[in-house]
Design a protein around this motif. Structure first.
Motif, PDB file in Angstrom:
ATOM      1  N   SER A  90       0.826   7.528  -0.303  1.00 56.45           N
ATOM      2  CA  SER A  90      -0.521   6.987  -0.479  1.00 56.45           C
ATOM      3  C   SER A  90      -1.586   7.879   0.126  1.00 56.45           C
ATOM      4  CB  SER A  90      -0.609   5.615   0.193  1.00 56.45           C
ATOM      5  OG  SER A  90      -0.553   5.777   1.609  1.00 56.45           O
TER       6      SER A  90
ATOM      7  N   VAL B 284       4.176   4.200  -1.910  1.00 56.21           N
ATOM      8  CA  VAL B 284       3.572   3.197  -2.783  1.00 56.21           C
ATOM      9  C   VAL B 284       4.139   3.326  -4.192  1.00 56.21           C
ATOM     10  CG1 VAL B 284       1.423   3.036  -1.475  1.00 56.21           C
ATOM     11  CG2 VAL B 284       1.612   4.717  -3.328  1.00 56.21           C
TER      12      VAL B 284
ATOM     13  N   ILE C  28      -5.262   3.433   2.358  1.00 56.73           N
ATOM     14  CA  ILE C  28      -4.397   2.295   2.040  1.00 56.73           C
ATOM     15  C   ILE C  28      -4.314   1.326   3.224  1.00 56.73           C
ATOM     16  CG2 ILE C  28      -2.183   3.187   2.874  1.00 56.73           C
ATOM     17  CD1 ILE C  28      -2.722   1.540  -0.552  1.00 56.73           C
TER      18      ILE C  28
ATOM     19  N   PRO D 272      -7.908   4.466  -6.259  1.00 61.51           N
ATOM     20  CA  PRO D 272      -6.677   4.572  -5.464  1.00 61.51           C
ATOM     21  C   PRO D 272      -6.061   5.979  -5.453  1.00 61.51           C
ATOM     22  CG  PRO D 272      -6.166   3.678  -7.606  1.00 61.51           C
ATOM     23  CD  PRO D 272      -7.640   3.921  -7.605  1.00 61.51           C
TER      24      PRO D 272
ATOM     25  N   VAL E 166      -3.645   9.052  -4.359  1.00 60.28           N
ATOM     26  CA  VAL E 166      -2.315   9.300  -3.819  1.00 60.28           C
ATOM     27  C   VAL E 166      -2.211  10.786  -3.484  1.00 60.28           C
ATOM     28  CG1 VAL E 166      -1.075   7.388  -4.877  1.00 60.28           C
ATOM     29  CG2 VAL E 166      -1.412   9.489  -6.177  1.00 60.28           C
TER      30      VAL E 166
ATOM     31  N   ILE F  55       3.356  -1.575  -1.392  1.00 54.82           N
ATOM     32  CA  ILE F  55       3.209  -0.660  -0.259  1.00 54.82           C
ATOM     33  C   ILE F  55       4.467  -0.765   0.603  1.00 54.82           C
ATOM     34  CG2 ILE F  55       1.787  -0.001   1.724  1.00 54.82           C
ATOM     35  CD1 ILE F  55      -0.493  -1.650   0.353  1.00 54.82           C
TER      36      ILE F  55
ATOM     37  N   LEU G  76      -3.944   6.751  -8.649  1.00 56.39           N
ATOM     38  CA  LEU G  76      -2.716   6.028  -8.968  1.00 56.39           C
ATOM     39  C   LEU G  76      -2.825   5.322 -10.313  1.00 56.39           C
ATOM     40  CD1 LEU G  76      -0.011   5.589  -7.546  1.00 56.39           C
ATOM     41  CD2 LEU G  76      -0.978   3.572  -6.442  1.00 56.39           C
TER      42      LEU G  76
ATOM     43  N   ARG H  11       1.226   8.324   6.161  1.00 50.14           N
ATOM     44  CA  ARG H  11       0.958   7.766   4.833  1.00 50.14           C
ATOM     45  C   ARG H  11       2.114   6.848   4.447  1.00 50.14           C
ATOM     46  NH1 ARG H  11      -2.946  11.167   2.317  1.00 50.14           N
ATOM     47  NH2 ARG H  11      -3.311  13.087   3.496  1.00 50.14           N
TER      48      ARG H  11
END
Length: 426
Positions: free
Chosen positions: A134, A123, A138, A70, A72, A111, A14, A120
């Protein structure tokens, strides 16, 4: 930071990853609570506003990985005109986390709702015109701050020296009743008392400690942990009274007070009543949530030393269900070596005998009062058989009947340190 073109599935970062040693702070906001972690100049991390609180290193590690790397799964849209659809508008007060590096870089991730067809969340990074699905990690951003606090009940005891716990006391709040009170004996005191056991009862007096069962209790303190922390405050602060009341561990509600002392450190623990554990079950068709019992039981436990309240399995505290007799060695004289015995008196119907023991081991002689004779050291075999029979005297149960009219026999044992113990049989 460039992403692949097109609304396609992929696994991507991300924002640029960050090494753990470069992190200055992680802040989290969600429906459960607001919390965070910060790093000092030496790279040590602490729970924000709760320096000194012991956090769960494993849970924290997952939180760090989730925020510094992070991932995704899919870019959903670059159209931000309808954030409410994704639970990302201000009115929805979406959860968020913000990671800040020591050189001033900062990334804030909002979020939103759980996607209807994926496990999921939606985000969005502040300052970027895109909404993503995500990665699965997360979830660590949606936990409460309590979930990151290690549910320590008391200071851990060395697994090789736990048996040297100096004192253990268990009391019931009702009537301030002492259930059990056990003290460790140093070698010098054991020799002074003329007993073999390393433990002695402060209550109930006159009995020997069941070392096997007592060992089970002491092993609990090696790492005295709950299953989860439900409330905590700064370690130098008292838990708010309303929290103690909420979890049934206030001065008017707790069931047991447990105390133990190890290497000079005193631990006081307050234990609530037994409760049925439940879990939330969601109906797949209606989405309705229902609380159902799991079949497990637990107690809420308040630890002033760690300033927290935790759920503790009744299996961990199974000794609370023991009767007093379970702490007592059933063999009445198991603690007494014959060489430490000064005299034995036996009286009852047709019996009135007093034995005085002199010397030790193979040199022991026995004076017999009734016959005014002395049993020579080479002729004590029959007396030693009698003593062996006395060692087999064993407690089987206890009675609520306290009538003492029908005395059958009394047995009085005096050690060479002049400790006198009398047993009466009805």
């Amino acid at each position: 930071y460039e992403f692949p073109d097109g609304d396609v599935s992929f696994t991507q970062l991300l924002y640029p990853s960050m090494e753990k040693e470069d992190i200055a702070e992680i802040a989290v906001h969600n429906d459960e609570s607001d919390f965070g972690f910060f790093s000092d100049k030496d790279g040590n991390f602490f729970l924000t506003d709760y320096v000194g609180t012991v956090y769960d290193a494993d849970a924290f590690s997952y939180l760090v990985v989730s925020s510094r790397y992070p991932t995704v799964y899919q870019r959903m849209t670059t159209d931000l005109s309808n954030l409410k659809q994704y639970g990302l508008d201000k009115e929805s007060d979406p959860a968020w986390y913000e990671i800040t590096s020591k050189d001033g870089r900062s990334y804030k991730v909002y979020i939103g709702d759980l996607a209807p067809t994926e496990n999921r969340y939606y985000v969005m990074v502040e300052g970027q015109d895109a909404i993503y699905l995500s990665g699965t990690d997360i979830d660590y951003m949606l936990r409460s701050k309590e979930a990151y606090v290690k549910p320590y009940i008391a200071y851990p005891v060395d697994s090789n020296e736990y048996y040297m716990t100096e004192r253990f006391t268990l009391k019931k709040r009702v009537d301030d009743e002492t259930v059990i009170d056990v003290r460790w004996l140093e070698d010098e005191e054991r020799q002074e008392l003329g007993i073999e056991n390393y433990y002695t009862f402060e209550y109930p007096k006159g009995y020997s400690v069941n070392s096997t069962n007592y060992d089970t209790v002491l092993q609990t303190f090696v790492e005295f942990l709950g299953t989860e922390t439900v409330a905590f405050c700064n370690v130098n602060e008292a838990m708010p009274e309303e929290k103690l009341i909420e979890y049934g561990v206030d001065v008017n509600s707790y069931e047991y007070e447990l105390y133990y002392k190890y290497k000079g450190i005193e631990n006081y623990i307050y234990i609530g009543e037994v409760l049925k554990d439940t879990e939330t079950v969601i109906d797949e068709k209606t989405g309705e949530e229902t609380e159902v019992e799991t079949g497990l039981e637990f107690r809420y436990v308040y630890s002033p030393g760690f300033s927290l309240i935790a759920k503790v399995s009744t299996e961990t505290l199974k000794f609370l269900n023991w009767d007093k007799i379970d702490y007592i060695d059933p063999a009445l004289l198991s603690h007494l070596n014959i060489d430490n015995c000064k005299s034995i008196a036996i009286s009852g119907e047709g019996v009135d005998e007093f034995y005085t023991l002199k010397g030790e081991s193979t040199d022991m002689t026995v004076d017999v009062k009734s016959t005014d004779t002395t049993i020579k050291a080479t002729e004590t075999e029959n007396f030693r058989r009698l003593y062996s029979k006395l060692l087999y005297l064993s407690l089987k149960d206890y009675s609520q009947n306290r009538e003492t009219d029908d005395l059958m026999m009394s047995l009085t044992v005096t050690t060479r340190k002049n400790v006198v113990t009398e047993y009466k049989f009805y």
